[in-house]
Design an enzyme around this catalytic site. Structure first.
Site: not given
Length: 306
Positions: A49, A73-76, A131, A134, A270
């Site tokens: 993660k 998804n918008a887990i944040g 990542n 952002c 996914t």
């Protein structure tokens, strides 16, 4: 070449993976959650993660919804924070012999570098995955990965503080994806991961509200695969560093398509939500395919015929 002697190893920069099947960041927890299903050390690796300097609770619910052939998804970027990962999660993964790729994210170059320094201080991390999808707070929220200069500066900042291999996770929303990839290569990236999710929206027509509290979310799953496959193919023809393909991979055939398009390895994402053994199933299928064809996994890389 018999099934028991199939050569599945692939090389990404200075890292040799036992096979080209990894799990994607944000879809496999920290790897420990899947101990009841199979030995994750059998995989080429797992991508953690996304890790931030401080713990994050993420966005309020609803944070996930299904779409046609996919998921938003918008887990944040909820996570335990880099310190808890290094002291609580990583030692267990290391003891199990899991190949760990630490995914890190931040909103400034300085914080990216700080994360890299902290993770690099620990044994048992094979590579860093940046990542860059952002917002760069110094640039008014522009996504690092959408701008070649910004993405290269993040890559260079991390390269300056670590000897770990650097994989940069490409944003599919970049106007010039090849330009971003080339800039990251020039700045010291050892590989590119392609692609991250694409922002989408889903609306409940009965309530006339967005299905996600954040309204928009990242689209993943089979719906993303043709786009991801095309982008991997284009990047593979533009850069000289390896590419890790990601986007809608749920079957062995999916994984082989990405290898043929030019990826050196792939990440299953996914699909693990619907089938916790998806990555192991893809791996077993690849081993069977290579045994039947009497080839090594690396023989598939970039072999898309004209």
């Amino acid at each position: 070449m018999s099934g028991s002697l199939v050569d599945l190893a692939v090389t990404i920069g200075d890292v040799t993976l036992k096979n080209p099947i990894l799990t994607a960041s944000g879809t496999f927890g920290y790897g420990l959650e899947y101990d009841d299903f199979f030995d994750t050390a059998e995989l080429g690796g797992i991508c953690t993660k996304g890790l931030s300097l401080l713990p994050r609770a993420g966005n309020p619910p609803d944070r996930i919804c299904e779409t046609a052939s996919g998921m938003l998804n918008a887990i944040g970027l909820a996570n335990v924070g880099v310190e808890a990962f290094c002291t609580e999660k990583l030692p267990k993964l290391r003891a199990r012999g899991v190949t760990v790729v630490a995914n890190i994210f931040a909103t400034t170059e300085e914080d990216f570098a700080a994360l890299a320094i902290r993770v690099s201080a620990e044994a048992g991390v094979a590579a860093l995955e940046l990542n860059v999808s952002c917002p760069n707070v110094d640039k008014g929220g522009l996504l690092f990965g959408c701008d070649a200069i910004a993405a290269a500066r993040v890559t260079a900042a991390v390269r300056a503080v670590t000897t770990l291999p650097i994989w940069v996770k490409m944003s599919p929303e970049a106007g010039d994806l090849k330009g971003v990839g080339l800039a990251c290569q020039e700045a010291g990236a050892d590989a590119l991961t392609a692609i991250n999710t694409i922002r989408g929206l889903s609306i409940d027509v009965r309530t006339k509200t967005a299905r996600l509290a954040n309204r928009t979310g990242g689209l993943s799953g089979p719906a993303l695969k043709p786009l991801a496959l095309r982008m991997v193919w284009e990047l593979a023809r533009a850069v000289t560093i390896p590419i890790i393909g990601i986007g809608g991979i749920a079957t062995t055939d999916d994984a082989i398509e990405f290898l043929l398009a030019g990826a050196t390895a792939v990440q299953v994402g996914t699909a693990s939500f619907a089938d916790p053994t998806a990555s192991k199933r893809v791996l077993d299928g690849l081993a069977a395919y290579c045994a039947a064809e009497k080839i090594a996994a690396r023989d598939l890389i970039g072999k898309l015929r004209a």
